[in-house]
Structures are given as C-alpha cells and as structure tokens.
Write an enzyme that holds these catalytic residues in place. Structure first.
Site, short mmCIF file in Angstrom:
data_model
loop_
_atom_site.label_atom_id
_atom_site.label_comp_id
_atom_site.label_asym_id
_atom_site.label_seq_id
_atom_site.Cartn_x
_atom_site.Cartn_y
_atom_site.Cartn_z
N ASP A 9 0.87 -1.17 0.00
CA ASP A 9 0.00 0.00 0.00
C ASP A 9 0.91 1.23 0.00
O ASP A 9 2.12 1.11 0.22
CB ASP A 9 -0.90 -0.01 1.24
CG ASP A 9 -1.84 1.19 1.32
OD1 ASP A 9 -2.25 1.69 0.25
OD2 ASP A 9 -2.17 1.62 2.43
N SER A 10 0.32 2.39 -0.19
CA SER A 10 1.11 3.62 -0.12
C SER A 10 1.58 3.90 1.30
O SER A 10 2.53 4.65 1.51
CB SER A 10 0.28 4.80 -0.62
OG SER A 10 -0.82 5.02 0.24
N CYS A 72 -4.57 -1.39 -1.80
CA CYS A 72 -4.81 0.05 -1.95
C CYS A 72 -5.79 0.23 -3.10
O CYS A 72 -5.55 -0.25 -4.21
CB CYS A 72 -3.50 0.77 -2.26
SG CYS A 72 -3.68 2.51 -2.72
N GLU A 150 -2.29 7.84 8.73
CA GLU A 150 -0.83 7.79 8.67
C GLU A 150 -0.21 8.41 9.93
O GLU A 150 0.88 8.00 10.36
CB GLU A 150 -0.32 8.50 7.42
CG GLU A 150 -0.58 7.75 6.13
CD GLU A 150 0.20 6.45 6.02
OE1 GLU A 150 1.34 6.40 6.52
OE2 GLU A 150 -0.34 5.48 5.45
N CYS A 182 -11.37 2.93 0.73
CA CYS A 182 -9.92 3.05 0.87
C CYS A 182 -9.51 2.21 2.07
O CYS A 182 -10.18 2.26 3.11
CB CYS A 182 -9.51 4.51 1.06
SG CYS A 182 -7.76 4.75 1.46
N HIS A 184 -7.18 2.55 4.16
CA HIS A 184 -6.87 3.35 5.35
C HIS A 184 -8.11 3.56 6.21
O HIS A 184 -8.02 3.62 7.44
CB HIS A 184 -6.33 4.72 4.94
CG HIS A 184 -4.88 4.75 4.57
ND1 HIS A 184 -4.43 4.29 3.35
CD2 HIS A 184 -3.78 5.17 5.25
CE1 HIS A 184 -3.12 4.45 3.28
NE2 HIS A 184 -2.70 4.97 4.42
#
Length: 281
Positions: A9-10, A72, A150, A182, A184
């Site tokens: 993932d990012s 992602c 994050e 998403c 996240h």
C-alpha cells in the site's frame, strides 16, 4: 507451498487487509511494503502510482512471493491490469464494496467514501454503473482521512469533526450503507460507527479480499500446508522509528520496519543488503 504472500500500500492503510489475511490464512508468511515515501497515492498522478506499483510488485516477486495483494484502492484502479500482464502469480486487488451494499440496502441509497482519484477512475465509474439502476450511489471524497491514519490520529476530537463533515451528508441523503473505499479508512471505523449509529451499516473489504486470496491460492494448490503461525515482515520506503511505532500499534504487536530504497533501476533493502534490479515477474 511455503512461499510468502506479498501485500503493499502507499502507507499503513493496507495493514487492515494484512490483518484480514492473517485471520483467514494464519499459516501464511506475509511480506508487507508501505510506500510511505510516496504516500498518499490519492494525490499522485496515475503515471506515478502505476510506476510505484510496478516497482514494488517486482520487488515482492523477487522475494519469492506466490501471490501479491494490492492493498490500496487507488493503486488497484490505476495499475492492476498492468501488474497482471507482468506476473504469472495471482494479483489480488481491492475495490469498494458497492455490490454487497447495493444488495443489502433498504432505502435504495448507499454512500461511498474514497479518495478523489479512486472516485474519478474509469474502473470505479464502471463499477458504479453496474449498480446505479438498482440504487442511488452517493459519493464523498475524503482527502484528509489518509493523513489522519498515517499520523495514527484515530480517535481525537479533530478526527471526529472531519469524519462528521464527510459522513453526515451521506446520512442526510438517506444512505443506509456506507462503503469504505480506501483501506486506510478501516482504522476509522469506530469513529464512523459513532457518527452513523443505527442509521447505516459500514461495508469494509478486508475479509472479502482475504477470502478471494484464499480462493486464488487454493485453486492453484499454493496454500501453505503447514499448521503453524505464519511470519510477517515489514518494509517501508520511508522507514523510521516512528513508522515502526505506528505500524506496531495498528498491527497489534511490536514489529521492526526495515528501510527499503525503492527506485526504478535498483531496489535495496538495508535490512539484508540485497541489491535487486527491476525485471518482469
């Protein structure tokens, strides 16, 4: 087959998918790459996202992965077709759970929370069009959600206020299912649940993706037959002590996150000093 499964993932959002995989496939070894140097993907160009996905997929393939999960939504919609032409191993992506939300909706209205890039992608528009005759699909871009996760800012007053700004308009329009578009966003589920109460059901993708991975591995006779707890290794393209702390908190156990220098010509892992040139899988 005792070869690892790669997940990337990012940033840390894909850990929600990794947790689902660990639950469904406890014996499998997992390799997780967080491309934090380029996080968030949602604000990057399609060219950059596709290039990063190719480089990470190449790295994971060179580590002997038997399957790769693109954990992602943005990377999935921008790169998964290309990745599947690169590799013979299974490549599993994620997409917003519009189908289960549409099938379960009583009001005929569902809401989707996602990044701007996901919502504007051709693949999302195609998915949306499949169910637009059955339900009204309201969308909401959430540009600040990835940043909150994050930074591990999951339960603050600020987080609640931002989530209210994104979610309450969907509830006001009558949405009885809220789709998390998403990976996240999974870590913000408790806050979102606090906002929607009994007015809507939240649809996540971690378990469906994990079940699809299991199906793909089983079909190819690639499941690990050993009855033991699988190991997990973490890398980041921007590793730091802080990154290790954040990932440890989300994973639920203390982990070490190794630094991974990801660029087009050479990939170097400082944890084992392996130098790898990019090539097809």
């Amino acid at each position: 087959m005792n070869r690892p499964v790669g997940i990337f993932d990012s940033g840390v959002g894909g850990i929600s998918i990794a947790l689902g995989v660990r639950k469904i496939l406890p014996s499998e070894d997992l390799l997780y790459v967080a491309d934090q140097e380029f996080s968030p993907y949602g604000s990057k160009s399609n060219t950059i996202v596709e290039a990063r996905a190719e480089i990470i997929t190449t790295f994971l393939s060179q580590q002997g992965c038997k399957a790769i999960v693109v954990a992602c939504n943005t990377a999935t919609v921008n790169s998964i077709n290309r990745l599947r032409t690169m590799c013979s191993i299974p490549i599993v992506g994620v997409e917003p759970g519009i189908k289960p939300a549409a099938l379960q909706s009583n009001t005929g209205i569902i809401g989707v929370l996602a990044t701007e890039k996901t919502l504007s992608s051709e693949s999302f528009q195609a998915l949306r069009s499949q169910f637009s005759a059955a339900v009204n699909i309201e969308i909401q871009a959430c540009p600040r959600f990835v940043e909150l996760v994050e930074k591990n800012n999951l339960n603050s007053v600020e987080t609640l206020k931002i989530a209210e700004d994104y979610v309450l308009p969907l509830i006001a329009k009558g949405a009885d299912h809220i789709v998390l578009g998403c990976t996240h966003y999974s870590f913000l589920t408790p806050v979102i649940e606090q906002i929607v109460g009994d007015k809507a059901t939240i649809i996540d993708t971690a378990i469906p993706v994990s079940l699809e991975l299991k199906r793909q591995l089983s079909r190819r006779d690639l499941l690990n037959p050993q009855d033991r707890q699988g190991l997990t290794k973490f890398w980041s393209s921007k590793a730091s002590e802080q990154a290790s702390e954040k990932i440890s908190q989300l994973w639920g156990n203390k982990v070490v996150v190794a630094d991974l220098n990801l660029h087009k010509d050479k990939t170097v892992s400082k944890s084992n000093h392996i130098s790898l040139k990019q090539r097809d899988c």
